[in-house]
Design an enzyme around this catalytic site. Structure first.
Site, mmCIF file in Angstrom:
data_model
loop_
_atom_site.group_PDB
_atom_site.id
_atom_site.type_symbol
_atom_site.label_atom_id
_atom_site.label_comp_id
_atom_site.label_asym_id
_atom_site.label_seq_id
_atom_site.Cartn_x
_atom_site.Cartn_y
_atom_site.Cartn_z
ATOM 1 N N LYS A 102 0.935 -1.231 -0.158
ATOM 2 C CA LYS A 102 0.110 0.011 -0.009
ATOM 3 C C LYS A 102 0.862 1.282 -0.124
ATOM 4 O O LYS A 102 1.384 1.640 0.910
ATOM 5 C CB LYS A 102 -0.881 -0.016 1.273
ATOM 6 C CG LYS A 102 -1.504 1.172 1.705
ATOM 7 C CD LYS A 102 -2.489 2.000 0.970
ATOM 8 C CE LYS A 102 -2.724 3.195 1.409
ATOM 9 N NZ LYS A 102 -2.042 4.385 0.881
ATOM 10 N N GLY A 131 5.750 5.264 8.653
ATOM 11 C CA GLY A 131 4.839 6.355 8.559
ATOM 12 C C GLY A 131 4.940 7.095 9.986
ATOM 13 O O GLY A 131 5.639 7.103 10.806
ATOM 14 N N THR A 133 -0.559 7.250 13.416
ATOM 15 C CA THR A 133 -1.328 6.040 12.313
ATOM 16 C C THR A 133 -0.446 4.905 12.713
ATOM 17 O O THR A 133 -1.323 3.954 12.741
ATOM 18 C CB THR A 133 -0.662 6.162 11.093
ATOM 19 O OG1 THR A 133 -0.432 7.786 10.496
ATOM 20 C CG2 THR A 133 -1.304 5.475 9.985
ATOM 21 N N GLY A 134 0.522 4.641 13.364
ATOM 22 C CA GLY A 134 1.247 3.477 14.153
ATOM 23 C C GLY A 134 0.277 3.130 15.056
ATOM 24 O O GLY A 134 0.178 1.874 15.330
ATOM 25 N N GLU A 141 8.097 1.346 11.973
ATOM 26 C CA GLU A 141 9.087 2.505 11.561
ATOM 27 C C GLU A 141 8.438 3.693 11.739
ATOM 28 O O GLU A 141 7.714 4.128 10.687
ATOM 29 C CB GLU A 141 9.879 2.323 10.266
ATOM 30 C CG GLU A 141 10.671 0.729 10.470
ATOM 31 C CD GLU A 141 11.835 0.823 11.243
ATOM 32 O OE1 GLU A 141 12.587 2.022 11.250
ATOM 33 O OE2 GLU A 141 11.979 0.061 12.254
ATOM 34 N N CYS A 169 12.644 10.965 8.061
ATOM 35 C CA CYS A 169 12.396 10.589 9.504
ATOM 36 C C CYS A 169 13.809 10.781 10.410
ATOM 37 O O CYS A 169 13.728 10.929 11.615
ATOM 38 C CB CYS A 169 11.936 9.206 9.706
ATOM 39 S SG CYS A 169 13.212 8.040 8.713
ATOM 40 N N GLU A 186 8.164 16.347 16.163
ATOM 41 C CA GLU A 186 8.762 16.084 14.857
ATOM 42 C C GLU A 186 8.049 17.204 13.828
ATOM 43 O O GLU A 186 6.726 17.263 13.927
ATOM 44 C CB GLU A 186 8.442 14.577 14.387
ATOM 45 C CG GLU A 186 8.965 14.484 13.054
ATOM 46 C CD GLU A 186 8.637 13.131 12.310
ATOM 47 O OE1 GLU A 186 7.572 12.579 12.488
ATOM 48 O OE2 GLU A 186 9.702 12.580 12.168
HETATM 49 P P1 NAP Z 1 1.206 8.429 7.372
HETATM 50 O O1 NAP Z 1 0.318 9.579 7.176
HETATM 51 O O2 NAP Z 1 1.330 7.862 8.631
HETATM 52 O O3 NAP Z 1 1.004 7.808 5.979
HETATM 53 C C1 NAP Z 1 1.887 6.530 6.017
HETATM 54 C C2 NAP Z 1 1.031 5.426 5.253
HETATM 55 O O4 NAP Z 1 0.041 4.915 5.986
HETATM 56 C C3 NAP Z 1 0.299 5.862 3.989
HETATM 57 O O5 NAP Z 1 0.342 4.836 2.927
HETATM 58 C C4 NAP Z 1 -0.872 6.122 4.403
HETATM 59 O O6 NAP Z 1 -2.044 6.135 3.368
HETATM 60 C C5 NAP Z 1 -1.168 4.791 5.464
HETATM 61 N N1 NAP Z 1 -2.361 5.202 6.306
HETATM 62 C C6 NAP Z 1 -2.876 6.166 6.694
HETATM 63 N N2 NAP Z 1 -3.825 5.976 7.388
HETATM 64 C C7 NAP Z 1 -3.716 4.433 7.617
HETATM 65 C C8 NAP Z 1 -4.555 3.539 8.269
HETATM 66 N N3 NAP Z 1 -5.796 3.896 9.302
HETATM 67 N N4 NAP Z 1 -4.399 2.208 8.290
HETATM 68 C C9 NAP Z 1 -3.256 1.846 7.462
HETATM 69 N N5 NAP Z 1 -2.606 2.813 6.798
HETATM 70 C C10 NAP Z 1 -2.904 4.190 7.079
HETATM 71 O O7 NAP Z 1 2.826 8.950 7.140
HETATM 72 P P2 NAP Z 1 3.288 9.863 6.084
HETATM 73 O O8 NAP Z 1 2.954 11.464 6.350
HETATM 74 O O9 NAP Z 1 3.029 9.540 4.714
HETATM 75 O O10 NAP Z 1 4.744 9.828 6.444
HETATM 76 C C11 NAP Z 1 5.561 10.955 7.435
HETATM 77 C C12 NAP Z 1 5.847 10.200 8.698
HETATM 78 O O11 NAP Z 1 6.286 9.004 8.429
HETATM 79 C C13 NAP Z 1 6.706 10.796 9.539
HETATM 80 O O12 NAP Z 1 6.266 10.849 10.814
HETATM 81 C C14 NAP Z 1 8.275 10.394 9.451
HETATM 82 O O13 NAP Z 1 8.916 10.748 10.269
HETATM 83 C C15 NAP Z 1 7.778 9.060 9.317
HETATM 84 N N6 NAP Z 1 8.673 8.093 8.698
HETATM 85 C C16 NAP Z 1 9.395 6.998 9.338
HETATM 86 C C17 NAP Z 1 10.278 6.521 8.883
HETATM 87 C C18 NAP Z 1 11.200 5.472 9.558
HETATM 88 O O14 NAP Z 1 12.206 4.849 8.894
HETATM 89 N N7 NAP Z 1 11.194 5.515 10.824
HETATM 90 C C19 NAP Z 1 10.856 6.656 7.441
HETATM 91 C C20 NAP Z 1 10.197 7.504 6.780
HETATM 92 C C21 NAP Z 1 9.280 8.445 7.375
HETATM 93 P P3 NAP Z 1 -2.341 7.671 2.391
HETATM 94 O O15 NAP Z 1 -1.198 7.883 1.867
HETATM 95 O O16 NAP Z 1 -3.306 7.305 1.417
HETATM 96 O O17 NAP Z 1 -2.925 8.323 3.550
#
Ligand code: NAP
Length: 490
Positions: free
Chosen positions: A172, A226, A230-231, A248, A283, A383
């Site tokens: 996804k 992400g 969301t996690g 992650e 991140c 963050e």
């Molecule tokens: P996000 O809003 O949490 O989205 C990540 C993914 O989850 C997207 O594919 C999103 O789909 C999906 N999603 C959203 N709601 C969901 C649900 N209820 N159930 C299952 N999946 C769902 O994160 P983001 O804004 O894309 O990314 C930014 C975040 O990622 C930051 O906090 C960053 O620190 C973190 N990050 C962490 C790492 C690491 O390795 N630790 C690496 C990169 C980023 P949609 O796009 O369709 O909403």
């Protein structure tokens, strides 16, 4: 504008009546369309994955999997530039970074192909006629859910080991970068030896198909990268079906600079990691510089002069060294933080925000540096995920460690220092999954990444990363004479 097709449940799905439009954050133009799937498409993908695992040799034959992964890497090598361009159009990052992101996956895939052939269990002699065979099995059907900031790299970091371990995968992608991800995954889906159904790409909104995957009883594991909120939601939604969840999440990484360090290198690596790399939307962004008091002014001056030379612009323009932010939500969040911080912190660089940027102006925010930040300010512990850096000074190593460990995150950190004893002490005491010494943001397929505290659960990459996608079984064998017979052939 490109319409993308996706591999789904053993065949290809084109853009139909329901689709998602993706806009270029540099100018607001629509650049891609991808199918917007529904819950029943997730059901179909899970059934196809289960059927593929049941009827093919995929789960049992590491050599088959290695061969498919190597063929994928070869195909990808021919399409790096095309996929990288789509990534620039959807994410906004500069072309050099996009090219690096796509090309770098070739070695990640090849490394995991090697692991697929060496994944092994062990045996124990547990008595004269008793053996314990400890076997390593895939989890089954795995959902890989990934974000938009490094959408190709963070997807591959989970998908390559998931496949190497013998799982089927539903991917996804983040909606904002789903076209680039679909093109990238097409290079795998086109490998003839990949059993149909082992890979499905589930484009659509996170709250629909993402959540449907998390709740699905036929999915055995979620590998999510992400946002922390969301996690948490995923942990709650996965609980009723007891599936394994690896997370992650975000970070608030400290970047410690000691006075004896190579200050030019320290300032250069810091500016690159918090500003020009994905406009700070990474991140591991080192958003908190902790600088020894005796070199604080020097570091501040060096940073300001680097920032003055950063060229903000469309990622496709070869002169740009920093692109726009990727989404409107992210832009609004970063702008809000900057406006608030301007009220009570000292601004050293940047901070200019157009009053009301329209979509067609592009979502540009320049590098911004604050100092004299009041304790407890959001800038120090939330963050921000943008090009915003705080500078704090320290006088003793104890103070540096206390500041470094003062947030709930623990993803990564840097120590710039020439003294080995001091370097080792700081590196050991900082609570983070990765500590880079005199360098930053170096990732290798061989070495693990992951977070302490709010930065996540589990480890990705390396051998531990592969093991996350497996489960262990003990087959206990009693071969006391008379209890077992080796059958004759024929
Ligand atoms: P996000 O809003 O949490 O989205 C990540 C993914 O989850 C997207 O594919 C999103 O789909 C999906 N999603 C959203 N709601 C969901 C649900 N209820 N159930 C299952 N999946 C769902 O994160 P983001 O804004 O894309 O990314 C930014 C975040 O990622 C930051 O906090 C960053 O620190 C973190 N990050 C962490 C790492 C690491 O390795 N630790 C690496 C990169 C980023 P949609 O796009 O369709 O909403």
């Amino acid at each position: 504008m490109k319409e993308h097709r996706i591999p789904l449940a053993g065949s290809w799905r084109s853009v139909g009546e329901l689709y998602t439009e993706i806009t270029n954050p540099a100018d607001g133009r629509v650049v891609s369309r991808v199918p917007a799937l529904e819950r029943q498409d997730v059901d179909a993908a899970v059934s196809a994955a289960q059927e593929a695992l049941r009827t093919s040799d995929w789960a049992w034959d590491g050599r088959l999997r290695a061969d498919v992964l190597l063929q994928w890497a070869d195909r990808l090598a021919d399409r790096v530039d095309e996929i990288a361009e789509r990534l620039v159009l959807e994410n906004g990052k500069v072309r050099r970074e996009a090219r690096f992101e796509v090309a770098n996956q070739i070695q990640v895939i090849r490394y995991n192909a090697g692991l697929a052939r060496s994944l092994a269990g062990r045996s124990h002699s547990l008595g004269r006629h008793v053996a314990g065979l400890v076997t390593v099995e895939p989890m089954g059907v795995v959902a890989v859910i990934s974000p938009w900031n490094w959408p190709i790299a963070l997807l591959t970091r989970d998908l390559a080991p998931a496949l190497a371990a013998g799982n089927a995968a539903l991917c996804k992608p983040a909606s904002q970068t789903a076209g680039a991800t679909a093109d990238f995954l097409a290079t795998l889906a086109e490998v003839g030896d990949l059993p149909p159904g082992i890979l499905s790409v589930v484009t659509g909104s996170g709250s629909r198909v993402g959540q449907a995957m998390v709740e699905h009883p036929g999915i055995n594991m979620i590998a999510f990268t992400g946002d922390g909120s969301t996690g948490q939601r995923i942990l709650r939604d996965a609980a009723p079906t007891f599936k394994k969840v690896v997370l992650e999440l975000g970070g608030k990484s400290p970047f410690v600079i000691c006075a004896d360090a190579d200050l030019d290198k320290a300032a250069g690596e810091l500016a690159s990691a918090i500003f020009t790399t994905t406009s700070g939307q990474i991140c591991t962004a080192p958003s908190r510089a902790l600088v020894e008091a005796s070199c604080f002014e020097e570091i501040a001056e060096r940073l300001c002069s680097i920032v003055a030379n950063i060229k903000l612009g469309d990622g496709l323009n070869e002169n740009s060294t920093m692109g726009p932010l990727t989404t409107r939500e992210q832009y609004d969040k970063v702008v809000r933080h900057i406006r608030e911080a301007k009220q009570n912190c000292r601004l050293l660089a940047g901070g200019d925000i157009p009053e009301a940027a329209s979509v067609n102006d592009g979502l540009f925010v320049g590098p911004t540096i604050f100092t004299d930040i009041p304790p407890g300010a959001p800038l120090l512990h939330e963050e921000i995920f943008g090009p915003v850096l705080t500078l704090q000074s320290f006088s003793t190593d104890e103070e540096a460690v206390a500041l470094a460990n003062s947030t709930s995150f623990g993803l990564s950190a840097a120590v710039f220092c020439r003294d080995l004893n001091r370097t080792m002490r700081l590196s050991r005491e900082i609570r983070a999954g990765t500590v880079w010494v005199n360098t930053y943001n170096r990732f290798y397929p061989e070495t693990e990444v992951g977070g302490y505290g709010d930065s996540g659960i589990g480890r990705m990459a390396g051998e531990s990363g592969l093991r996350e996608f497996t489960q262990t079984k003990h087959i206990n064998l009693d071969f006391t004479p008379g209890t077992i017979r080796v059958g004759r052939v024929g």
